[in-house]
Design a protein around this motif. Sequence first.
Motif, PDB file in Angstrom:
ATOM      1  N   VAL A 115       0.839  -1.199   0.000  1.00  0.00           N
ATOM      2  CA  VAL A 115       0.000   0.000   0.000  1.00  0.00           C
ATOM      3  C   VAL A 115       0.873   1.248   0.000  1.00  0.00           C
ATOM      4  O   VAL A 115       0.643   2.188  -0.764  1.00  0.00           O
ATOM      5  CB  VAL A 115      -0.966   0.000   1.208  1.00  0.00           C
ATOM      6  N   LEU A 116       1.897   1.270   0.836  1.00  0.00           N
ATOM      7  CA  LEU A 116       2.763   2.445   0.911  1.00  0.00           C
ATOM      8  C   LEU A 116       3.552   2.645  -0.379  1.00  0.00           C
ATOM      9  O   LEU A 116       3.765   3.785  -0.814  1.00  0.00           O
ATOM     10  CB  LEU A 116       3.698   2.331   2.114  1.00  0.00           C
ATOM     11  N   ARG A 135      -2.472   4.424   5.530  1.00  0.00           N
ATOM     12  CA  ARG A 135      -2.006   5.798   5.267  1.00  0.00           C
ATOM     13  C   ARG A 135      -2.004   6.635   6.550  1.00  0.00           C
ATOM     14  O   ARG A 135      -1.075   7.397   6.807  1.00  0.00           O
ATOM     15  CB  ARG A 135      -2.906   6.463   4.239  1.00  0.00           C
ATOM     16  N   ALA A 136      -3.051   6.494   7.357  1.00  0.00           N
ATOM     17  CA  ALA A 136      -3.134   7.249   8.616  1.00  0.00           C
ATOM     18  C   ALA A 136      -2.031   6.820   9.569  1.00  0.00           C
ATOM     19  O   ALA A 136      -1.437   7.660  10.265  1.00  0.00           O
ATOM     20  CB  ALA A 136      -4.503   7.052   9.251  1.00  0.00           C
ATOM     21  N   ALA A 137      -1.724   5.535   9.615  1.00  0.00           N
ATOM     22  CA  ALA A 137      -0.655   5.047  10.497  1.00  0.00           C
ATOM     23  C   ALA A 137       0.691   5.619  10.061  1.00  0.00           C
ATOM     24  O   ALA A 137       1.529   5.965  10.893  1.00  0.00           O
ATOM     25  CB  ALA A 137      -0.624   3.523  10.488  1.00  0.00           C
ATOM     26  N   ARG A 138       0.896   5.739   8.759  1.00  0.00           N
ATOM     27  CA  ARG A 138       2.151   6.338   8.270  1.00  0.00           C
ATOM     28  C   ARG A 138       2.237   7.807   8.659  1.00  0.00           C
ATOM     29  O   ARG A 138       3.261   8.283   9.134  1.00  0.00           O
ATOM     30  CB  ARG A 138       2.283   6.199   6.750  1.00  0.00           C
ATOM     31  N   ARG A 139       1.134   8.538   8.476  1.00  0.00           N
ATOM     32  CA  ARG A 139       1.127   9.962   8.856  1.00  0.00           C
ATOM     33  C   ARG A 139       1.363  10.146  10.349  1.00  0.00           C
ATOM     34  O   ARG A 139       1.991  11.114  10.764  1.00  0.00           O
ATOM     35  CB  ARG A 139      -0.188  10.614   8.445  1.00  0.00           C
ATOM     36  N   ALA A 140       0.867   9.206  11.154  1.00  0.00           N
ATOM     37  CA  ALA A 140       1.038   9.296  12.603  1.00  0.00           C
ATOM     38  C   ALA A 140       2.422   8.833  13.030  1.00  0.00           C
ATOM     39  O   ALA A 140       2.779   8.935  14.209  1.00  0.00           O
ATOM     40  CB  ALA A 140      -0.030   8.470  13.309  1.00  0.00           C
ATOM     41  N   GLY A 149       6.753   3.029   8.800  1.00  0.00           N
ATOM     42  CA  GLY A 149       7.639   3.781   7.914  1.00  0.00           C
ATOM     43  C   GLY A 149       7.037   3.980   6.545  1.00  0.00           C
ATOM     44  O   GLY A 149       5.990   3.457   6.207  1.00  0.00           O
ATOM     45  N   GLY A 150       7.724   4.732   5.715  1.00  0.00           N
ATOM     46  CA  GLY A 150       7.273   5.008   4.356  1.00  0.00           C
ATOM     47  C   GLY A 150       7.647   3.893   3.422  1.00  0.00           C
ATOM     48  O   GLY A 150       8.127   2.841   3.811  1.00  0.00           O
ATOM     49  N   ALA A 151       7.436   4.134   2.150  1.00  0.00           N
ATOM     50  CA  ALA A 151       7.795   3.161   1.109  1.00  0.00           C
ATOM     51  C   ALA A 151       9.310   3.046   1.046  1.00  0.00           C
ATOM     52  O   ALA A 151      10.035   3.931   1.482  1.00  0.00           O
ATOM     53  CB  ALA A 151       7.226   3.598  -0.231  1.00  0.00           C
ATOM     54  N   ARG A 152       9.773   1.959   0.460  1.00  0.00           N
ATOM     55  CA  ARG A 152      11.204   1.700   0.463  1.00  0.00           C
ATOM     56  C   ARG A 152      12.011   2.783  -0.097  1.00  0.00           C
ATOM     57  O   ARG A 152      12.026   3.570  -0.789  1.00  0.00           O
ATOM     58  CB  ARG A 152      11.653   0.473  -0.277  1.00  0.00           C
TER      59      ARG A 152
END
Length: 115
Positions: free
Chosen positions: A74-75, A103-108, A112-115
């Motif tokens: 997804v990321l 997406r919300a977990a990444r913003r929080a 981590g982000g995409a590779r």
Amino acid sequence: MECRRERDRERSEQRWAAAHAGHEIVINSVGRRRCVTCSLAWRSAPVTDQDAVDRVVSGMPPEPMRPADRAAAVLELDARGLLSAQEIAVRVGCSARTVVRIRAARRAGLIGGAR
């Protein structure tokens, strides 16, 4: 004659002690044991199956994926910025709500982000 509850408790204690032998153990505020070693291992970043992520990102039909692999896919797709949550969900094989949650977990800062 000891009661069944005492015997079960003793066996449980023995299994716990064997599972955590050599680990760092602390006692919390209510007197319960906690294995710090296992807690740190549990919280470490999950290892992803990069091949599964790459297959989904390239457009191949999704196979059942582990949560960590699904989040990575997804990321990765989200980083490309080309797809809506629904389009990513169809491609990854999950619900649009799962995409929004990742997406919300990444913003929080929880993942981590995409590779």
